[in-house]
Scaffold this motif. Structure first.
Motif, PDB file in Angstrom:
ATOM      1  N   LEU A 170       0.820  -1.300  -0.121  1.00 42.72           N
ATOM      2  CA  LEU A 170       0.080  -0.119  -0.181  1.00 42.72           C
ATOM      3  C   LEU A 170       1.380   1.362   0.255  1.00 42.72           C
ATOM      4  CD1 LEU A 170      -3.324   0.439   0.398  1.00 42.72           C
ATOM      5  CD2 LEU A 170      -2.897   0.474   3.051  1.00 42.72           C
ATOM      6  N   PRO A 171       0.794   2.292  -0.847  1.00 44.08           N
ATOM      7  CA  PRO A 171       1.574   4.035  -1.195  1.00 44.08           C
ATOM      8  C   PRO A 171       1.160   4.663   0.343  1.00 44.08           C
ATOM      9  CG  PRO A 171       0.353   3.293  -2.618  1.00 44.08           C
ATOM     10  CD  PRO A 171      -0.630   2.141  -2.078  1.00 44.08           C
ATOM     11  N   LEU A 172       2.089   4.706   0.840  1.00 49.60           N
ATOM     12  CA  LEU A 172       1.955   5.912   1.868  1.00 49.60           C
ATOM     13  C   LEU A 172       2.785   6.771   1.737  1.00 49.60           C
ATOM     14  CD1 LEU A 172       3.122   3.532   5.808  1.00 49.60           C
ATOM     15  CD2 LEU A 172       0.760   3.607   4.850  1.00 49.60           C
ATOM     16  N   ILE A 173       1.871   8.270   1.220  1.00 46.27           N
ATOM     17  CA  ILE A 173       2.118   9.352   0.781  1.00 46.27           C
ATOM     18  C   ILE A 173       2.116  10.116   2.390  1.00 46.27           C
ATOM     19  CG2 ILE A 173       1.707  11.633  -0.579  1.00 46.27           C
ATOM     20  CD1 ILE A 173       2.646   8.798  -2.711  1.00 46.27           C
ATOM     21  N   VAL A 174       2.875  10.938   2.240  1.00 45.17           N
ATOM     22  CA  VAL A 174       3.507  12.211   3.718  1.00 45.17           C
ATOM     23  C   VAL A 174       3.036  13.386   2.603  1.00 45.17           C
ATOM     24  CG1 VAL A 174       4.739  11.290   5.175  1.00 45.17           C
ATOM     25  CG2 VAL A 174       5.895  12.592   3.496  1.00 45.17           C
ATOM     26  N   GLU A 175       2.040  14.069   3.109  1.00 46.26           N
ATOM     27  CA  GLU A 175       0.930  15.468   2.913  1.00 46.26           C
ATOM     28  C   GLU A 175       1.518  16.440   4.591  1.00 46.26           C
ATOM     29  OE1 GLU A 175      -2.469  14.310   2.224  1.00 46.26           O
ATOM     30  OE2 GLU A 175      -2.292  14.694   0.117  1.00 46.26           O
TER      31      GLU A 175
END
Ligand SMILES: [Zn+2]
Ligand SMILES: [Zn+2]
Length: 282
Positions: free
Chosen positions: A256-261
């Motif tokens: 699963l991609p974990l994207i930080v914003e």
């Protein structure tokens, strides 16, 4: 602990391909970008040169999946026909840019019902998504509806909105879901105190098979605040232990991609937040 792909929302000043270069430089596996200014209606069409440069860098950096986030102005759930038409035009153009670049997902906020009611908003959004799907037949890129912080009349602040939208569209296989940790915590899902219970509710309503992206953001204000202020990983109300507990659930899909914003400020940027998440979760 499930295996994740780690990434960030990277910057595209000077050309979209710079988002890939930044992602590679800060040790990401995957990235998210804006393909146009998120606070403007007018978007410049991509030049052949920009598309070619993007594809060269995408191959070189091997980042995947490749994700875009749509403009904040778009409201496909609006009861106002003029706003809706403007939103449809802009959203279809977003998907055309994504498809030209070979992106996998376009993350989109479900929009706001503007007083028409949650049910009416979900019905309207589903109808808009049918129009979008008809206009983009055969596209590889899929729309990822994002959970929101339940501010004002925005949809997506409760998990039940997702089946209410997805079950109504003609091509539900073209829709997936992006869960934002800051947003759901701010909307009132206690992923710190009851991580298993939050996933139970997610599984029973949305379903784990639809979960394709996580926006991993800590929250400045926290549980049920409805504020949507992102904080550095570990420095907000979710905290290191909160992320570990919530993201260790064995029901989460692999890769699963974990994207930080997360914020980019004097003391920290995406590099540090991606490294922090990687250290916590591997
Ligand atoms: Zn997000
Ligand atoms: Zn947010």
């Amino acid at each position: 602990m499930p295996r994740f792909l780690f990434g960030a929302h990277t910057g595209v000043a000077g050309g979209l391909h710079n988002g890939l270069i930044e992602g590679h430089d800060i040790a990401c596996d995957t990235i998210q970008i804006f393909t146009s200014s998120p606070r403007q209606w007018a978007a410049k069409a991509l030049t052949d040169e920009a598309i070619a440069l993007w594809k060269v860098k995408a191959t070189e950096t091997k980042l995947a999946p490749l994700i875009a986030h749509d403009s904040y102005l778009i409201n496909l759930a609006s009861p106002d026909p003029e706003t809706r038409q403007k939103s449809l035009n802009a959203f279809i153009a977003e998907l055309e840019r994504c498809e030209a670049l070979g992106l996998d997902f376009l993350v989109s906020h479900p929009g706001a019902h503007m007083g028409a009611g949650e049910d009416a908003g979900c019905v309207q959004l589903a109808a808009s998504l049918d129009t979008v799907h008809q206009a983009t037949a055969g596209f590889h890129v899929r729309v990822a509806l994002e959970t929101t912080a339940a501010k004002g009349t925005t949809l997506g602040g409760v998990f039940e909105h997702f089946p209410a939208i997805i079950d109504r569209v003609a091509e539900p296989e073209r829709l997936v879901v992006c869960l934002d940790t800051c947003h759901i915590y701010d909307a009132g899902y206690d992923l710190v105190g009851d991580p298993t219970g939050v996933w139970d509710r997610f599984g029973a309503t949305v379903g784990f098979d639809r979960l394709k992206i996580i926006h991993a953001n800590d929250s400045k204000f926290g549980l049920a605040s409805k504020r949507d202020h992102h904080a550095h990983i570990g420095e907000g109300t979710i905290g290191d232990a909160g992320f570990v507990a919530f993201l260790s659930d064995p029901r989460l899909p692999e890769s699963l991609p974990l994207i930080v914003e997360t914020p980019v400020d004097d003391n920290k940027g995406h590099r540090e937040n991606v490294a922090k998440l990687r250290a916590l979760l591997t």
